[in-house]
Enzyme design. Structure first.
Site, short mmCIF file in Angstrom:
data_model
loop_
_atom_site.label_atom_id
_atom_site.label_comp_id
_atom_site.label_asym_id
_atom_site.label_seq_id
_atom_site.Cartn_x
_atom_site.Cartn_y
_atom_site.Cartn_z
N LYS A 1 84.14 32.27 -24.28
CA LYS A 1 84.11 32.32 -22.74
C LYS A 1 85.06 31.10 -22.29
O LYS A 1 84.68 30.30 -21.62
CB LYS A 1 83.01 32.50 -22.19
CG LYS A 1 82.39 33.63 -22.25
CD LYS A 1 82.96 34.76 -21.19
CE LYS A 1 82.48 35.97 -21.25
NZ LYS A 1 83.49 36.97 -20.60
N GLU B 1 82.39 36.29 -28.32
CA GLU B 1 83.68 36.03 -27.52
C GLU B 1 83.40 34.73 -27.02
O GLU B 1 82.57 34.39 -26.23
CB GLU B 1 83.28 37.22 -26.19
CG GLU B 1 84.49 37.01 -25.25
CD GLU B 1 84.51 37.66 -23.80
OE1 GLU B 1 83.50 38.53 -23.75
OE2 GLU B 1 85.12 37.20 -23.09
N HIS C 1 77.10 34.81 -20.36
CA HIS C 1 78.33 35.57 -19.96
C HIS C 1 78.94 34.40 -18.62
O HIS C 1 80.09 34.20 -19.02
CB HIS C 1 78.14 36.69 -19.29
CG HIS C 1 79.19 37.49 -18.91
ND1 HIS C 1 79.64 37.30 -17.68
CD2 HIS C 1 80.19 38.08 -19.62
CE1 HIS C 1 80.98 37.93 -17.57
NE2 HIS C 1 81.38 38.47 -18.55
N ASP D 1 78.47 36.42 -25.78
CA ASP D 1 79.17 35.66 -25.12
C ASP D 1 78.96 34.19 -25.21
O ASP D 1 77.65 33.79 -25.24
CB ASP D 1 79.22 35.82 -23.53
CG ASP D 1 79.65 37.55 -23.14
OD1 ASP D 1 80.95 37.63 -23.59
OD2 ASP D 1 78.83 38.05 -22.42
N HIS E 1 77.20 45.76 -26.14
CA HIS E 1 77.99 44.69 -25.26
C HIS E 1 76.75 43.87 -24.58
O HIS E 1 75.91 44.37 -23.88
CB HIS E 1 78.64 45.36 -24.29
CG HIS E 1 79.20 44.82 -23.13
ND1 HIS E 1 79.13 44.66 -21.80
CD2 HIS E 1 80.40 43.80 -23.47
CE1 HIS E 1 79.88 43.83 -21.22
NE2 HIS E 1 80.66 43.30 -22.27
N ARG E 2 76.72 42.59 -24.92
CA ARG E 2 75.79 41.53 -24.42
C ARG E 2 74.34 42.15 -24.77
O ARG E 2 73.31 41.53 -24.21
CB ARG E 2 75.88 41.37 -23.21
CG ARG E 2 77.11 41.16 -22.38
CD ARG E 2 77.24 40.98 -20.88
NE ARG E 2 78.73 41.04 -20.24
CZ ARG E 2 78.76 41.15 -18.84
NH1 ARG E 2 77.70 41.08 -18.08
NH2 ARG E 2 80.14 41.29 -18.56
N GLU F 1 77.89 42.32 -29.66
CA GLU F 1 78.74 41.37 -29.03
C GLU F 1 77.98 40.27 -28.22
O GLU F 1 77.11 40.49 -27.56
CB GLU F 1 79.57 42.12 -27.79
CG GLU F 1 80.76 41.33 -27.18
CD GLU F 1 80.65 40.81 -25.78
OE1 GLU F 1 81.49 40.33 -25.56
OE2 GLU F 1 79.49 41.01 -25.03
N ASP G 1 77.25 49.14 -23.15
CA ASP G 1 75.81 48.52 -22.53
C ASP G 1 74.70 49.34 -22.99
O ASP G 1 73.53 49.01 -22.94
CB ASP G 1 75.87 48.47 -21.05
CG ASP G 1 76.71 47.36 -20.31
OD1 ASP G 1 77.26 46.58 -21.15
OD2 ASP G 1 77.24 47.65 -19.17
O1 G3P Z 1 84.32 41.51 -25.28
C1 G3P Z 1 84.11 42.64 -24.61
C2 G3P Z 1 83.62 42.26 -23.04
O2 G3P Z 1 82.58 41.49 -23.37
C3 G3P Z 1 84.47 41.45 -22.19
O3 G3P Z 1 84.25 41.14 -20.94
O4 G3P Z 1 83.50 40.02 -19.07
O5 G3P Z 1 81.94 41.58 -20.33
O6 G3P Z 1 82.63 39.45 -21.60
P1 G3P Z 1 83.01 40.40 -20.45
MG MG Z 2 81.65 39.44 -23.67
#
Ligand code: G3P
Ligand code: MG
Length: 248
Positions: free
Chosen positions: A112, A110, A50, A37, A8-9, A35, A230
């Site tokens: 945004k 993702e 993000h 953003d 994640h990120r 992942e 994470d």
């Molecule tokens: O894609 C899953 C997650 O990244 C969504 O929330 O705010 O961390 O981008 P956020």
């Molecule tokens: Mg995200």
């Protein structure tokens, strides 16, 4: 079935989120996917960040959409995390994909678009993924259902996901009727009912953001298709332990 692990990120516990070091570390963690953003600059360049505002993760102030790419790339996107990363900058989607394309990994882009509806972001991102021949291993997600619909109009066979942290009746049906091929939900929303509904609708179910071992185990046990974490190194280790426990 095996639950996939997406960083994640990037490996965002170990390096500044959405930067190259976070993705480099994640790519060596044993995770199945990454992942990212994506937001658009003033000159419509997709960049990895993000928040809509640069304040939290750079030394700058103001909105991404008010910076040209030449301006935004000057910002320090690493010192907020640790002085070790003071040479990190915000990268473009193009730069990231050029690096990513040769790795044997899955991708979640993702969009945004839940706060700012960036003009043509769906088309711009789609064209980049197509250019690098990455559409078959990418899922494009958004909290904004309109972005999902736009993606499906561009190409009905593209893999999309509706992202949500809000419960609603028949969520998989709702997402599906708006063109989403899968569902990405906040971990607190996970229960047997949603797993069953997703299976019935043939919709992959992926869970964010799963950092605690007990939650990872719950996702593995319930047959979730993937988690976003994470701490990809830890998730890979726990998945291995879980598998061994099942084999006993
Ligand atoms: O894609 C899953 C997650 O990244 C969504 O929330 O705010 O961390 O981008 P956020
Ligand atoms: Mg995200």
């Amino acid at each position: 079935m095996k639950t996939m692990i997406y960083a994640h990120r990037g490996a965002s516990k170990l390096a500044p989120e959405n930067t190259m070091p976070a993705y480099q570390i994640a790519s060596e963690s044993g995770a199945d996917g990454l992942e990212i953003d994506v937001q658009l600059t003033k000159d419509s360049i997709p960049v990895l960040i993000h928040d809509e505002n640069v304040r939290r993760t750079t030394n700058g102030t103001g909105f991404v959409q008010d910076y040209t790419y030449d301006e935004i790339k000057q910002l320090d996107a690493g010192s907020w995390f640790s002085s070790k990363f003071s040479d990190c900058s915000i990268i473009t989607l193009d730069y990231f994909l050029r690096w990513f394309k040769d790795l044997p990994l899955l991708l979640n882009v993702e969009l945004k678009t839940n706060v700012i509806e960036y003009k043509r972001i769906e088309r711009i991102v789609y064209d980049s993924l197509k250019h690098y021949q990455l559409l078959d291993r990418t899922v494009i997600s958004s909290f904004n259902i309109t972005s999902i619909k736009k993606m499906k109009i561009i190409n009905p066979s593209v893999s999309t996901a509706f992202l949500t942290s809000t419960k609603r009746r028949h969520l998989p049906g709702y997402a599906h009727s708006h063109g989403a091929s899968s569902l990405h939900i906040k971990y607190r929303m996970l229960d047997k009912k949603i797993v069953k509904q997703c299976h019935k609708n043939h919709m992959p179910l992926r869970i964010y953001t799963v950092n605690r071992p007990s939650w990872m185990e719950k996702c593995f046990k319930m047959g979730c298709d993937a988690i976003f974490t994470d701490v990809p190194h830890e998730a890979v280790e726990y998945r291995e332990l879980y598998k061994k426990k099942q084999e006993k």
